[in-house]
Design a protein around this motif. Structure first.
Motif, PDB file in Angstrom:
ATOM      1  N   LEU A 174     -30.996  58.054 -62.693  1.00  0.00           N
ATOM      2  CA  LEU A 174     -32.341  57.763 -62.447  1.00  0.00           C
ATOM      3  C   LEU A 174     -32.918  57.363 -63.968  1.00  0.00           C
ATOM      4  O   LEU A 174     -32.436  58.265 -64.941  1.00  0.00           O
ATOM      5  CB  LEU A 174     -32.989  58.855 -61.887  1.00  0.00           C
ATOM      6  N   ARG A 175     -34.093  56.743 -64.014  1.00  0.00           N
ATOM      7  CA  ARG A 175     -34.771  56.559 -65.356  1.00  0.00           C
ATOM      8  C   ARG A 175     -36.156  57.017 -65.085  1.00  0.00           C
ATOM      9  O   ARG A 175     -36.643  56.727 -64.002  1.00  0.00           O
ATOM     10  CB  ARG A 175     -34.591  55.323 -65.828  1.00  0.00           C
ATOM     11  N   GLU A 176     -36.738  57.447 -66.187  1.00  0.00           N
ATOM     12  CA  GLU A 176     -38.234  57.550 -65.987  1.00  0.00           C
ATOM     13  C   GLU A 176     -38.869  56.407 -66.397  1.00  0.00           C
ATOM     14  O   GLU A 176     -38.651  55.519 -67.478  1.00  0.00           O
ATOM     15  CB  GLU A 176     -38.616  58.494 -67.483  1.00  0.00           C
ATOM     16  N   VAL A 177     -39.703  55.943 -65.341  1.00  0.00           N
ATOM     17  CA  VAL A 177     -40.459  54.626 -65.457  1.00  0.00           C
ATOM     18  C   VAL A 177     -41.747  54.851 -65.364  1.00  0.00           C
ATOM     19  O   VAL A 177     -42.264  55.234 -64.173  1.00  0.00           O
ATOM     20  CB  VAL A 177     -39.759  53.693 -64.396  1.00  0.00           C
ATOM     21  N   GLY A 178     -42.432  54.047 -66.276  1.00  0.00           N
ATOM     22  CA  GLY A 178     -43.882  54.086 -66.145  1.00  0.00           C
ATOM     23  C   GLY A 178     -44.648  55.463 -65.749  1.00  0.00           C
ATOM     24  O   GLY A 178     -44.361  56.460 -66.298  1.00  0.00           O
ATOM     25  N   SER A 179     -45.695  55.406 -65.084  1.00  0.00           N
ATOM     26  CA  SER A 179     -46.244  56.536 -64.562  1.00  0.00           C
ATOM     27  C   SER A 179     -46.404  56.554 -63.174  1.00  0.00           C
ATOM     28  O   SER A 179     -46.249  55.703 -62.250  1.00  0.00           O
ATOM     29  CB  SER A 179     -47.709  56.378 -64.972  1.00  0.00           C
ATOM     30  N   PHE A 180     -46.543  57.906 -62.475  1.00  0.00           N
ATOM     31  CA  PHE A 180     -46.424  58.169 -61.168  1.00  0.00           C
ATOM     32  C   PHE A 180     -47.809  57.320 -60.333  1.00  0.00           C
ATOM     33  O   PHE A 180     -48.849  57.436 -60.987  1.00  0.00           O
ATOM     34  CB  PHE A 180     -46.511  59.678 -60.641  1.00  0.00           C
ATOM     35  N   HIS A 181     -47.638  56.708 -59.361  1.00  0.00           N
ATOM     36  CA  HIS A 181     -48.663  56.159 -58.570  1.00  0.00           C
ATOM     37  C   HIS A 181     -47.943  55.569 -57.176  1.00  0.00           C
ATOM     38  O   HIS A 181     -46.615  55.671 -56.797  1.00  0.00           O
ATOM     39  CB  HIS A 181     -49.041  54.764 -59.218  1.00  0.00           C
ATOM     40  N   TRP A 182     -49.084  55.417 -56.409  1.00  0.00           N
ATOM     41  CA  TRP A 182     -48.548  55.140 -54.867  1.00  0.00           C
ATOM     42  C   TRP A 182     -49.573  53.833 -54.683  1.00  0.00           C
ATOM     43  O   TRP A 182     -50.369  53.843 -55.061  1.00  0.00           O
ATOM     44  CB  TRP A 182     -48.625  56.221 -53.841  1.00  0.00           C
ATOM     45  N   GLU A 183     -48.906  53.085 -53.507  1.00  0.00           N
ATOM     46  CA  GLU A 183     -49.834  52.008 -53.150  1.00  0.00           C
ATOM     47  C   GLU A 183     -49.408  51.902 -51.781  1.00  0.00           C
ATOM     48  O   GLU A 183     -48.475  52.029 -51.129  1.00  0.00           O
ATOM     49  CB  GLU A 183     -49.164  50.747 -54.146  1.00  0.00           C
ATOM     50  N   LYS A 184     -50.445  51.031 -51.082  1.00  0.00           N
ATOM     51  CA  LYS A 184     -50.469  50.695 -49.741  1.00  0.00           C
ATOM     52  C   LYS A 184     -49.597  49.418 -49.835  1.00  0.00           C
ATOM     53  O   LYS A 184     -50.444  48.404 -50.635  1.00  0.00           O
ATOM     54  CB  LYS A 184     -51.882  50.678 -49.134  1.00  0.00           C
ATOM     55  N   LYS A 185     -48.827  49.065 -48.987  1.00  0.00           N
ATOM     56  CA  LYS A 185     -48.266  47.498 -49.381  1.00  0.00           C
ATOM     57  C   LYS A 185     -47.827  47.213 -47.780  1.00  0.00           C
ATOM     58  O   LYS A 185     -47.538  47.761 -46.653  1.00  0.00           O
ATOM     59  CB  LYS A 185     -47.047  47.880 -49.870  1.00  0.00           C
ATOM     60  N   SER A 186     -48.098  45.819 -47.716  1.00  0.00           N
ATOM     61  CA  SER A 186     -47.439  45.047 -46.564  1.00  0.00           C
ATOM     62  C   SER A 186     -46.167  44.521 -46.646  1.00  0.00           C
ATOM     63  O   SER A 186     -46.042  43.937 -47.646  1.00  0.00           O
ATOM     64  CB  SER A 186     -48.755  43.920 -46.197  1.00  0.00           C
ATOM     65  N   PHE A 187     -45.462  44.830 -45.682  1.00  0.00           N
ATOM     66  CA  PHE A 187     -43.980  44.309 -45.660  1.00  0.00           C
ATOM     67  C   PHE A 187     -43.880  43.364 -44.588  1.00  0.00           C
ATOM     68  O   PHE A 187     -44.367  43.386 -43.435  1.00  0.00           O
ATOM     69  CB  PHE A 187     -43.086  45.603 -45.279  1.00  0.00           C
ATOM     70  N   LEU A 188     -43.202  42.012 -44.869  1.00  0.00           N
ATOM     71  CA  LEU A 188     -42.613  41.467 -43.931  1.00  0.00           C
ATOM     72  C   LEU A 188     -41.284  41.587 -43.271  1.00  0.00           C
ATOM     73  O   LEU A 188     -40.514  41.803 -44.100  1.00  0.00           O
ATOM     74  CB  LEU A 188     -42.581  39.871 -44.415  1.00  0.00           C
ATOM     75  N   VAL A 189     -41.172  41.788 -42.020  1.00  0.00           N
ATOM     76  CA  VAL A 189     -39.827  42.261 -41.204  1.00  0.00           C
ATOM     77  C   VAL A 189     -39.629  40.890 -40.235  1.00  0.00           C
ATOM     78  O   VAL A 189     -40.289  40.235 -40.100  1.00  0.00           O
ATOM     79  CB  VAL A 189     -39.947  43.639 -40.790  1.00  0.00           C
ATOM     80  N   SER A 190     -38.216  41.083 -39.991  1.00  0.00           N
ATOM     81  CA  SER A 190     -37.813  39.965 -39.168  1.00  0.00           C
ATOM     82  C   SER A 190     -37.470  39.963 -37.749  1.00  0.00           C
ATOM     83  O   SER A 190     -37.423  39.081 -37.238  1.00  0.00           O
ATOM     84  CB  SER A 190     -36.391  39.857 -39.705  1.00  0.00           C
ATOM     85  N   ASN A 191     -37.862  41.244 -36.993  1.00  0.00           N
ATOM     86  CA  ASN A 191     -37.190  41.173 -35.604  1.00  0.00           C
ATOM     87  C   ASN A 191     -38.266  41.684 -34.611  1.00  0.00           C
ATOM     88  O   ASN A 191     -38.402  42.966 -34.298  1.00  0.00           O
ATOM     89  CB  ASN A 191     -35.925  41.804 -35.317  1.00  0.00           C
ATOM     90  N   PRO A 192     -39.521  40.941 -34.237  1.00  0.00           N
ATOM     91  CA  PRO A 192     -39.742  39.432 -34.612  1.00  0.00           C
ATOM     92  C   PRO A 192     -40.313  39.622 -35.996  1.00  0.00           C
ATOM     93  O   PRO A 192     -40.838  40.563 -36.555  1.00  0.00           O
ATOM     94  CB  PRO A 192     -40.479  39.052 -33.673  1.00  0.00           C
ATOM     95  N   SER A 193     -40.640  38.324 -36.635  1.00  0.00           N
ATOM     96  CA  SER A 193     -41.237  38.191 -37.799  1.00  0.00           C
ATOM     97  C   SER A 193     -42.648  38.680 -37.768  1.00  0.00           C
ATOM     98  O   SER A 193     -43.532  38.216 -36.959  1.00  0.00           O
ATOM     99  CB  SER A 193     -41.247  36.754 -38.356  1.00  0.00           C
ATOM    100  N   ARG A 194     -43.045  39.565 -38.675  1.00  0.00           N
ATOM    101  CA  ARG A 194     -44.520  40.246 -38.733  1.00  0.00           C
ATOM    102  C   ARG A 194     -44.648  41.052 -39.646  1.00  0.00           C
ATOM    103  O   ARG A 194     -43.740  41.462 -40.684  1.00  0.00           O
ATOM    104  CB  ARG A 194     -44.563  41.094 -37.690  1.00  0.00           C
ATOM    105  N   HIS A 195     -45.781  41.350 -40.257  1.00  0.00           N
ATOM    106  CA  HIS A 195     -46.027  42.323 -41.166  1.00  0.00           C
ATOM    107  C   HIS A 195     -46.193  43.625 -40.672  1.00  0.00           C
ATOM    108  O   HIS A 195     -46.968  43.850 -39.728  1.00  0.00           O
ATOM    109  CB  HIS A 195     -47.282  41.914 -41.922  1.00  0.00           C
ATOM    110  N   VAL A 196     -45.858  44.842 -41.424  1.00  0.00           N
ATOM    111  CA  VAL A 196     -46.131  46.133 -41.006  1.00  0.00           C
ATOM    112  C   VAL A 196     -46.892  46.754 -42.258  1.00  0.00           C
ATOM    113  O   VAL A 196     -46.448  46.160 -43.484  1.00  0.00           O
ATOM    114  CB  VAL A 196     -44.735  46.842 -40.648  1.00  0.00           C
ATOM    115  N   THR A 197     -47.462  47.899 -42.261  1.00  0.00           N
ATOM    116  CA  THR A 197     -47.989  48.603 -43.149  1.00  0.00           C
ATOM    117  C   THR A 197     -47.231  49.821 -43.752  1.00  0.00           C
ATOM    118  O   THR A 197     -46.893  50.620 -42.844  1.00  0.00           O
ATOM    119  CB  THR A 197     -49.459  49.154 -42.908  1.00  0.00           C
TER     120      THR A 197
END
Length: 289
Positions: A46-69
């Motif tokens: 592991l490496r120390e990278v940037g600063s801690f943060h979190w984000e809400k993100k939309s993911f495209l998944v495939s079965n069936p194709s759609r976005h999830v949060t």
């Protein structure tokens, strides 16, 4: 594998010298003891990278194709990453948000599997080098943190005891990503995971390591009654879209929740597997200090 074990022991000693439920419906069996399986794990720096943060993100998944949060927490410093329990310990179920406050967490999600009736923790669990429990040998994926090294994969208790004490250690159900590729087809067989657990669309929580060496916690929302969320194949897709080289699945379903000290509950937890928003009482949590 013996060579890999010896290499990891030496690596761990080197690191130390400079410094390791299941839902109502989303169930997975924990009674298949197998003392014959071979150790098969990877180690990641592991490496120390940037600063801690979190984000809400939309993911495209495939079965069936759609976005999830989903909600992604990026851990800047491995020393901030911990597991935690309610003050009463295993055998007591408490909401993630309350356990997080008790333990001074900046960010938290649910973590390990537990018995819905007794609250007993399932699998291996080490917190702050304190061995909570090492279960009977069970071929389930393990995540262990030792300094800035992560071990992920299959390792017997006898092998664990030959290594220096881990800072943090937990058992999951489903090794999702290995060497940047989904291995759900392999892990579902290796870990004897029921088909329904693998393919059900549900909320999920998991841990991953990015190609940059950064540790991430990912939680995806869903509603089991409405077949919303992701199956394990799609959960692996979410991780690979983040450029994860390794990932494993933790408890999910109605247990899944993400919490921030500054914002409270940030996702849409469904403790009863219905559209009603509610937070389930669980045992162990992921706690980023």
């Amino acid at each position: 594998m013996e060579g890999r074990m010896q290499w990891f022991i030496a690596l761990c000693i080197s690191v130390i010298s400079v410094q390791v439920s299941g839902g109502e419906r989303l169930r997975v069996q924990w009674d298949r003891v197998d003392t014959s399986f071979p150790d098969d794990f990877d180690t990641v720096q592991l490496r120390e990278v940037g600063s801690f943060h979190w984000e809400k993100k939309s993911f495209l998944v495939s079965n069936p194709s759609r976005h999830v949060t989903g909600y992604v927490a990026y851990v800047d410093d491995p020393s901030r990453f911990h597991f935690a329990l309610p003050s009463e310990g295993c055998g007591h179920r408490v909401k993630t948000s309350l356990t997080a406050k008790q333990n001074g967490c900046t960010y938290a999600t649910n973590a390990g599997f537990f018995d819905m009736n007794t609250g007993q923790c399932m699998g291996n669990l080490v917190i702050n080098k304190n061995e909570i429990q090492l279960s009977s040998d069970l071929e389930r994926v393990t995540f262990g943190l030792l300094g800035n090294q992560v071990l992920i994969g299959y390792i017997q208790v006898s092998s664990l005891k030959r290594l220096p004490p881990f800072d943090e250690l937990i058992s999951g159900a489903g090794w999702l990503v290995r060497e940047s590729k989904s291995i759900v087809n392999v892990s579902r067989v290796t870990e004897h995971i029921e088909d329904g657990f693998v393919t059900e669309k549900a909320p999920r929580t998991g841990l991953g390591v990015l190609a940059s060496g950064q540790l991430v916690v990912l939680q995806v929302d869903g509603i089991e009654d409405e077949k919303k969320g992701v199956d394990l194949y799609e959960f692996a897709e979410c991780f690979t879209s983040l450029n994860a080289t390794q990932a494993m699945n933790l408890d999910g379903g109605g247990s899944s929740v993400s919490w921030s000290a500054s914002d409270g509950i940030i996702d849409y937890p469904t403790c009863s597997d219905t559209p009603v928003k509610c937070e389930r009482a669980v045992t162990s949590i992921v706690c980023i200090k």
